[in-house]
Design a protein around this motif. Sequence first.
Motif, PDB file in Angstrom:
ATOM      1  N   LEU A 132       0.810  -1.215   0.000  1.00  0.00           N
ATOM      2  CA  LEU A 132       0.000   0.000   0.000  1.00  0.00           C
ATOM      3  C   LEU A 132       0.846   1.270   0.000  1.00  0.00           C
ATOM      4  O   LEU A 132       0.296   2.365  -0.105  1.00  0.00           O
ATOM      5  CB  LEU A 132      -0.941   0.010   1.209  1.00  0.00           C
ATOM      6  N   GLY A 133       2.163   1.122   0.130  1.00  0.00           N
ATOM      7  CA  GLY A 133       3.044   2.286   0.118  1.00  0.00           C
ATOM      8  C   GLY A 133       3.590   2.670   1.465  1.00  0.00           C
ATOM      9  O   GLY A 133       4.191   3.741   1.609  1.00  0.00           O
ATOM     10  N   GLY A 134       3.386   1.822   2.497  1.00  0.00           N
ATOM     11  CA  GLY A 134       3.876   2.119   3.832  1.00  0.00           C
ATOM     12  C   GLY A 134       2.778   2.640   4.742  1.00  0.00           C
ATOM     13  O   GLY A 134       1.684   3.001   4.284  1.00  0.00           O
ATOM     14  N   ARG A 135       3.065   2.702   6.038  1.00  0.00           N
ATOM     15  CA  ARG A 135       2.050   3.084   7.032  1.00  0.00           C
ATOM     16  C   ARG A 135       1.511   4.492   6.821  1.00  0.00           C
ATOM     17  O   ARG A 135       0.365   4.786   7.166  1.00  0.00           O
ATOM     18  CB  ARG A 135       2.622   2.963   8.450  1.00  0.00           C
ATOM     19  N   SER A 136       2.332   5.380   6.284  1.00  0.00           N
ATOM     20  CA  SER A 136       1.878   6.758   6.111  1.00  0.00           C
ATOM     21  C   SER A 136       1.143   6.985   4.795  1.00  0.00           C
ATOM     22  O   SER A 136       0.610   8.066   4.561  1.00  0.00           O
ATOM     23  CB  SER A 136       3.063   7.726   6.213  1.00  0.00           C
ATOM     24  N   SER A 137       1.106   5.969   3.936  1.00  0.00           N
ATOM     25  CA  SER A 137       0.365   6.075   2.685  1.00  0.00           C
ATOM     26  C   SER A 137      -1.111   6.329   2.948  1.00  0.00           C
ATOM     27  O   SER A 137      -1.688   5.808   3.915  1.00  0.00           O
ATOM     28  CB  SER A 137       0.521   4.786   1.877  1.00  0.00           C
ATOM     29  N   VAL A 138      -1.741   7.116   2.084  1.00  0.00           N
ATOM     30  CA  VAL A 138      -3.168   7.380   2.260  1.00  0.00           C
ATOM     31  C   VAL A 138      -3.981   6.092   2.176  1.00  0.00           C
ATOM     32  O   VAL A 138      -5.024   5.962   2.834  1.00  0.00           O
ATOM     33  CB  VAL A 138      -3.655   8.413   1.220  1.00  0.00           C
ATOM     34  N   LEU A 139      -3.504   5.104   1.425  1.00  0.00           N
ATOM     35  CA  LEU A 139      -4.227   3.832   1.320  1.00  0.00           C
ATOM     36  C   LEU A 139      -4.208   3.088   2.655  1.00  0.00           C
ATOM     37  O   LEU A 139      -5.228   2.543   3.087  1.00  0.00           O
ATOM     38  CB  LEU A 139      -3.607   2.962   0.229  1.00  0.00           C
ATOM     39  N   ALA A 140      -3.046   3.058   3.305  1.00  0.00           N
ATOM     40  CA  ALA A 140      -2.947   2.380   4.600  1.00  0.00           C
ATOM     41  C   ALA A 140      -3.750   3.116   5.665  1.00  0.00           C
ATOM     42  O   ALA A 140      -4.413   2.497   6.506  1.00  0.00           O
ATOM     43  CB  ALA A 140      -1.478   2.275   5.016  1.00  0.00           C
ATOM     44  N   ARG A 141      -3.696   4.444   5.626  1.00  0.00           N
ATOM     45  CA  ARG A 141      -4.462   5.238   6.599  1.00  0.00           C
ATOM     46  C   ARG A 141      -5.962   5.013   6.418  1.00  0.00           C
ATOM     47  O   ARG A 141      -6.710   4.849   7.396  1.00  0.00           O
ATOM     48  CB  ARG A 141      -4.143   6.719   6.437  1.00  0.00           C
ATOM     49  N   GLN A 142      -6.412   5.015   5.168  1.00  0.00           N
ATOM     50  CA  GLN A 142      -7.825   4.778   4.891  1.00  0.00           C
ATOM     51  C   GLN A 142      -8.254   3.409   5.426  1.00  0.00           C
ATOM     52  O   GLN A 142      -9.288   3.281   6.076  1.00  0.00           O
ATOM     53  CB  GLN A 142      -8.070   4.827   3.381  1.00  0.00           C
ATOM     54  N   ARG A 143      -7.458   2.388   5.130  1.00  0.00           N
ATOM     55  CA  ARG A 143      -7.855   1.039   5.536  1.00  0.00           C
ATOM     56  C   ARG A 143      -7.916   0.922   7.051  1.00  0.00           C
ATOM     57  O   ARG A 143      -8.828   0.283   7.590  1.00  0.00           O
ATOM     58  CB  ARG A 143      -6.892   0.007   4.951  1.00  0.00           C
ATOM     59  N   ARG A 144      -6.963   1.523   7.764  1.00  0.00           N
ATOM     60  CA  ARG A 144      -6.990   1.453   9.232  1.00  0.00           C
ATOM     61  C   ARG A 144      -8.276   2.052   9.782  1.00  0.00           C
ATOM     62  O   ARG A 144      -8.889   1.501  10.709  1.00  0.00           O
ATOM     63  CB  ARG A 144      -5.774   2.186   9.822  1.00  0.00           C
ATOM     64  N   GLU A 145      -8.699   3.177   9.222  1.00  0.00           N
ATOM     65  CA  GLU A 145      -9.916   3.798   9.735  1.00  0.00           C
ATOM     66  C   GLU A 145     -11.161   3.012   9.327  1.00  0.00           C
ATOM     67  O   GLU A 145     -12.136   2.960  10.084  1.00  0.00           O
ATOM     68  CB  GLU A 145     -10.003   5.245   9.275  1.00  0.00           C
ATOM     69  N   HIS A 146     -11.124   2.392   8.159  1.00  0.00           N
ATOM     70  CA  HIS A 146     -12.249   1.540   7.762  1.00  0.00           C
ATOM     71  C   HIS A 146     -12.409   0.362   8.733  1.00  0.00           C
ATOM     72  O   HIS A 146     -13.535   0.002   9.109  1.00  0.00           O
ATOM     73  CB  HIS A 146     -12.032   1.008   6.348  1.00  0.00           C
ATOM     74  N   VAL A 147     -11.291  -0.223   9.130  1.00  0.00           N
ATOM     75  CA  VAL A 147     -11.331  -1.329  10.092  1.00  0.00           C
ATOM     76  C   VAL A 147     -11.928  -0.855  11.419  1.00  0.00           C
ATOM     77  O   VAL A 147     -12.749  -1.545  12.033  1.00  0.00           O
ATOM     78  CB  VAL A 147      -9.915  -1.915  10.309  1.00  0.00           C
TER      79      VAL A 147
END
Length: 224
Positions: free
Chosen positions: A13-28
């Motif tokens: 996803l591009g690392g923990r700071s990637s917008v994709l990783a951030r989005q997924r964490r909040e979705h969870v």
Amino acid sequence: MPRTIKDQTVEQLGGRSSVLARQRREHVEMDRLMDQYRALDDGPRREQVLKQVVQLVFSHAFAEETVLWPAVRRSVPDGEELTARVEEEHQQINDLVADIERLPPGDPEREDKVRRAFELIRQDIRDEEDLLLPRLQEAVDPPRLRGLGTAWEAVRQTAPTHPHPVVPRRPPGNALLGVPLSVYDRVRDALGLGSPAVVRKVLTGLAGVLVAALAAVAVRRKRH
């Protein structure tokens, strides 16, 4: 076919700071809180969890609409169509939660609207993770995803936390209204005030106190 971000590693996803990783964490976290609400019997605790869902969903969506969806429209060939679909879901959620906040806890109509709002939130998550975000991932490189993640997080931290159905879904309208609405919402959250009418009374009272204090300072200065 782009691959859903749900099943990818953080590195993909591009690392923990990637917008994709951030989005997924909040979705969870949204999924977890909605499941918790459904599992609880205690009224006050359920209301607290519902408040957490609302605050998370609306700050998250505002950051998407301010930072992320403009980037999708610039970078993805059918970005306009994809973001329009998600924005419509956001508006439906906004309208439902505005109704929920006007109805008393325990009201059957309120519970039905909560159920419908949760269904829409979950549909929105799937549309983002399976359709929209993979297309963005294809179009931009990991450094850009991390830059978007930083900008998205900065906006999310200061975004409104409650529904405002008349606010535009796109910049510059949403960004211009975001600051006063964020102040309004965060005062409401900090004071634990559920009713917007009560918040308006409190803010009006505080404004009156501030004006009186400024007038007193001005009088003192004239005397000296």
